[in-house]
Design a protein around this motif. Structure first.
Motif, PDB file in Angstrom:
ATOM      1  N   TYR A  77      47.314 -15.387  71.690  1.00 63.03           N
ATOM      2  CA  TYR A  77      48.706 -14.967  71.500  1.00 63.03           C
ATOM      3  C   TYR A  77      49.450 -15.948  70.604  1.00 63.03           C
ATOM      4  CZ  TYR A  77      48.520 -11.193  74.921  1.00 63.03           C
ATOM      5  OH  TYR A  77      48.225 -10.010  75.569  1.00 63.03           O
ATOM      6  N   GLY A  78      49.168 -17.239  70.789  1.00 62.15           N
ATOM      7  CA  GLY A  78      49.820 -18.233  69.948  1.00 62.15           C
ATOM      8  C   GLY A  78      49.483 -18.049  68.480  1.00 62.15           C
ATOM      9  N   TRP A 140      54.017 -21.821  66.355  1.00 64.73           N
ATOM     10  CA  TRP A 140      53.123 -21.695  67.502  1.00 64.73           C
ATOM     11  C   TRP A 140      51.755 -22.306  67.209  1.00 64.73           C
ATOM     12  CZ3 TRP A 140      56.546 -17.799  66.197  1.00 64.73           C
ATOM     13  CH2 TRP A 140      57.426 -17.377  67.206  1.00 64.73           C
ATOM     14  N   ARG A 141      51.078 -22.714  68.268  1.00 62.17           N
ATOM     15  CA  ARG A 141      49.723 -23.240  68.127  1.00 62.17           C
ATOM     16  C   ARG A 141      48.722 -22.252  68.716  1.00 62.17           C
ATOM     17  NH1 ARG A 141      48.985 -29.172  69.920  1.00 62.17           N
ATOM     18  NH2 ARG A 141      49.960 -28.528  71.874  1.00 62.17           N
ATOM     19  N   ASN A 142      47.456 -22.504  68.458  1.00 60.69           N
ATOM     20  CA  ASN A 142      46.385 -21.587  68.851  1.00 60.69           C
ATOM     21  C   ASN A 142      46.107 -21.713  70.355  1.00 60.69           C
ATOM     22  OD1 ASN A 142      44.281 -19.764  68.724  1.00 60.69           O
ATOM     23  ND2 ASN A 142      42.803 -21.240  67.918  1.00 60.69           N
ATOM     24  N   LEU A 143      46.981 -21.093  71.151  1.00 60.69           N
ATOM     25  CA  LEU A 143      46.919 -21.197  72.603  1.00 60.69           C
ATOM     26  C   LEU A 143      46.950 -19.818  73.236  1.00 60.69           C
ATOM     27  CD1 LEU A 143      49.446 -24.146  72.873  1.00 60.69           C
ATOM     28  CD2 LEU A 143      47.032 -24.277  73.537  1.00 60.69           C
ATOM     29  N   ARG A 144      46.187 -19.652  74.300  1.00 60.56           N
ATOM     30  CA  ARG A 144      46.056 -18.353  74.972  1.00 60.56           C
ATOM     31  C   ARG A 144      47.177 -18.099  75.972  1.00 60.56           C
ATOM     32  NH1 ARG A 144      40.006 -17.158  75.049  1.00 60.56           N
ATOM     33  NH2 ARG A 144      40.372 -15.940  76.935  1.00 60.56           N
ATOM     34  N   GLU A 145      47.725 -19.161  76.544  1.00 59.33           N
ATOM     35  CA  GLU A 145      48.752 -19.035  77.586  1.00 59.33           C
ATOM     36  C   GLU A 145      49.862 -20.065  77.377  1.00 59.33           C
ATOM     37  OE1 GLU A 145      49.567 -17.105  79.974  1.00 59.33           O
ATOM     38  OE2 GLU A 145      47.834 -15.779  80.056  1.00 59.33           O
ATOM     39  N   TYR A 146      51.077 -19.677  77.831  1.00 63.37           N
ATOM     40  CA  TYR A 146      52.257 -20.559  77.763  1.00 63.37           C
ATOM     41  C   TYR A 146      52.511 -21.076  76.348  1.00 63.37           C
ATOM     42  CZ  TYR A 146      52.890 -20.921  82.869  1.00 63.37           C
ATOM     43  OH  TYR A 146      53.153 -20.662  84.200  1.00 63.37           O
ATOM     44  N   ASP A 191      44.428 -23.538  78.580  1.00 57.10           N
ATOM     45  CA  ASP A 191      45.494 -23.562  77.578  1.00 57.10           C
ATOM     46  C   ASP A 191      46.876 -23.669  78.208  1.00 57.10           C
ATOM     47  OD1 ASP A 191      43.509 -23.382  75.724  1.00 57.10           O
ATOM     48  OD2 ASP A 191      44.222 -21.551  74.765  1.00 57.10           O
ATOM     49  N   ALA A 192      47.042 -23.098  79.410  1.00 55.26           N
ATOM     50  CA  ALA A 192      48.313 -23.261  80.121  1.00 55.26           C
ATOM     51  C   ALA A 192      48.550 -24.730  80.455  1.00 55.26           C
ATOM     52  CB  ALA A 192      48.318 -22.413  81.387  1.00 55.26           C
ATOM     53  N   ILE A 193      47.496 -25.415  80.864  1.00 52.93           N
ATOM     54  CA  ILE A 193      47.587 -26.851  81.182  1.00 52.93           C
ATOM     55  C   ILE A 193      47.987 -27.641  79.940  1.00 52.93           C
ATOM     56  CG2 ILE A 193      46.222 -28.893  81.815  1.00 52.93           C
ATOM     57  CD1 ILE A 193      44.572 -26.975  83.655  1.00 52.93           C
ATOM     58  N   ILE A 194      47.386 -27.301  78.799  1.00 51.74           N
ATOM     59  CA  ILE A 194      47.708 -27.984  77.542  1.00 51.74           C
ATOM     60  C   ILE A 194      49.152 -27.692  77.126  1.00 51.74           C
ATOM     61  CG2 ILE A 194      47.177 -28.079  75.062  1.00 51.74           C
ATOM     62  CD1 ILE A 194      44.237 -27.417  75.870  1.00 51.74           C
ATOM     63  N   SER A 195      49.534 -26.423  77.171  1.00 56.16           N
ATOM     64  CA  SER A 195      50.879 -26.024  76.749  1.00 56.16           C
ATOM     65  C   SER A 195      51.961 -26.713  77.580  1.00 56.16           C
ATOM     66  CB  SER A 195      51.046 -24.510  76.862  1.00 56.16           C
ATOM     67  OG  SER A 195      50.173 -23.830  75.991  1.00 56.16           O
ATOM     68  N   ALA A 196      51.769 -26.704  78.886  1.00 56.75           N
ATOM     69  CA  ALA A 196      52.780 -27.260  79.791  1.00 56.75           C
ATOM     70  C   ALA A 196      52.619 -28.765  79.983  1.00 56.75           C
ATOM     71  CB  ALA A 196      52.702 -26.562  81.142  1.00 56.75           C
ATOM     72  N   PHE A 223      38.941 -32.068  76.827  1.00 53.15           N
ATOM     73  CA  PHE A 223      38.021 -32.073  75.687  1.00 53.15           C
ATOM     74  C   PHE A 223      38.438 -31.079  74.592  1.00 53.15           C
ATOM     75  CE2 PHE A 223      35.572 -33.452  79.386  1.00 53.15           C
ATOM     76  CZ  PHE A 223      35.016 -34.630  78.911  1.00 53.15           C
ATOM     77  N   SER A 224      39.560 -30.416  74.788  1.00 53.51           N
ATOM     78  CA  SER A 224      40.020 -29.441  73.809  1.00 53.51           C
ATOM     79  C   SER A 224      40.502 -30.130  72.534  1.00 53.51           C
ATOM     80  CB  SER A 224      41.153 -28.599  74.396  1.00 53.51           C
ATOM     81  OG  SER A 224      41.717 -27.762  73.410  1.00 53.51           O
ATOM     82  N   ARG A 225      40.302 -29.455  71.402  1.00 53.77           N
ATOM     83  CA  ARG A 225      40.801 -29.992  70.132  1.00 53.77           C
ATOM     84  C   ARG A 225      42.320 -29.891  70.052  1.00 53.77           C
ATOM     85  NH1 ARG A 225      37.135 -26.984  65.717  1.00 53.77           N
ATOM     86  NH2 ARG A 225      37.376 -25.312  67.262  1.00 53.77           N
ATOM     87  N   VAL A 226      42.900 -28.949  70.807  1.00 52.74           N
ATOM     88  CA  VAL A 226      44.357 -28.829  70.860  1.00 52.74           C
ATOM     89  C   VAL A 226      44.867 -29.735  71.980  1.00 52.74           C
ATOM     90  CG1 VAL A 226      46.311 -27.258  71.140  1.00 52.74           C
ATOM     91  CG2 VAL A 226      44.198 -26.436  70.078  1.00 52.74           C
ATOM     92  N   LYS A 227      45.676 -30.687  71.622  1.00 51.65           N
ATOM     93  CA  LYS A 227      46.186 -31.652  72.593  1.00 51.65           C
ATOM     94  C   LYS A 227      47.635 -31.337  72.951  1.00 51.65           C
ATOM     95  CE  LYS A 227      42.354 -33.952  72.391  1.00 51.65           C
ATOM     96  NZ  LYS A 227      41.399 -33.862  73.528  1.00 51.65           N
TER      97      LYS A 227
END
Length: 297
Positions: A77-78, A140-146, A191-196, A223-227
């Motif tokens: 979605y992001g 927006w960034r490449n994130l599935r949630e939040y 991704d929710a954890i990363i976003s929030a 370990f995700s590339r999106v921090k």
């Protein structure tokens, strides 16, 4: 949808405002078509030059000056919202839910905000974002949630939020489809954890997912590339506090006078979480209790 009394404000089109209505739709269903039709009616009512930009996986053969269906590849979605933003040309982006048909009262909120040309984000049944803020924060960034929480936390630092009374905000919702595969649920919650920017303590309080999914998602987030973007408090709290402060202060009355003020619906877990983690929530708890409604988890 709510009805509003419009404040007397001068109308001026001299600035040449253009607006871009943006959405992400996996498929172009009948609901999406009805939503697009309702947005066109709102755009025509407002009267500014406009475009609709919808990122979709469906190949759509449709040509129009005002409507663009973007079929380029995106996986979250992001990424879909970012694609719509990059392919849009408006001074303000209005992000809408393509599964919702909107009433004409939304045009009052949009119109009265646009003529002030403020560099703030509006949260209502739609989200209004000045393009300048998107350009400044990168979008927006490449994130599935939040993905909106990830964006809003950065924008609050630059502009702030004006929240209009509503019983819910799409940007705060965690999408949890019935029967979704465990692997997808793990990636979604990662991704929710990363976003929030949730800590392990946060996910333990919220109980959004099962302990197995929560722990696995938390480990994968490391370990995700999106921090995550990190501030003094986590991003979910930043956004929630900004919304509550705006509603308590009645910022919306600078634009409209509501005839009816719905209460924001929050689950017991969400309320319990904010009571444990937010200093502001506890400072203005009595005022907040007057604008929220507790619902079942």
């Amino acid at each position: 949808m709510e009805s509003y009394e419009i404040k007397n404000m001068p109308v001026s089109y001299s600035r040449g405002i253009k607006i871009s209505f943006c959405a992400v739709a996996d498929e172009i269903t009948e609901n999406v078509k009805k939503s697009v039709e309702s947005i066109i009616n709102i755009a025509e009512e407002i009267g500014y030059p406009y475009e609709l930009v919808v990122s979709t996986h469906d190949p759509v053969k449709f040509k129009s000056e005002n409507i663009k269906f973007i079929n380029e590849e995106f996986s979250t979605y992001g990424a879909g919202k970012q694609l719509a933003y990059l392919r849009s040309t408006g001074d303000f982006l209005i992000v809408f839910n393509p599964n919702v048909s909107y009433g004409p009262e939304i045009s009052d909120i949009i119109h009265n905000f646009l003529i002030k040309w403020e560099k703030k984000v509006v949260l209502s049944d739609v989200m209004i974002i000045p393009r300048d803020l998107l350009d400044k924060t990168g979008g927006w960034r490449n994130l599935r949630e939040y993905e909106d929480i990830d964006l809003l936390a950065r924008m609050i630092e630059s502009g702030g939020i004006v929240a209009f009374p509503s019983d819910h905000f799409d940007s705060l919702k965690y999408r949890k489809a019935p029967g979704e595969k465990i692997f997808n649920r793990i990636l979604n919650f990662r991704d929710a954890i990363i976003s929030a920017n949730y800590s392990f303590r946060d996910i333990g309080i919220l109980h959004t997912e099962s302990p197995y999914i929560s722990y696995t998602s938390y480990m994968l987030s490391k370990f995700s590339r999106v921090k995550p973007f990190k501030f003094s408090i986590n991003n979910k709290i930043i956004v929630m506090e900004s919304i509550m402060e705006s509603l308590v202060l009645k910022d919306y009355e600078n634009y409209i006078i509501p005839e009816f003020i719905p209460k924001l619906k929050l689950t017991r877990n969400e309320i319990k979480y904010m009571e444990k983690r937010s200093e502001l929530w506890n400072k203005i708890n009595k005022s907040i209790r007057g604008i929220i409604q507790e619902v079942n988890d």
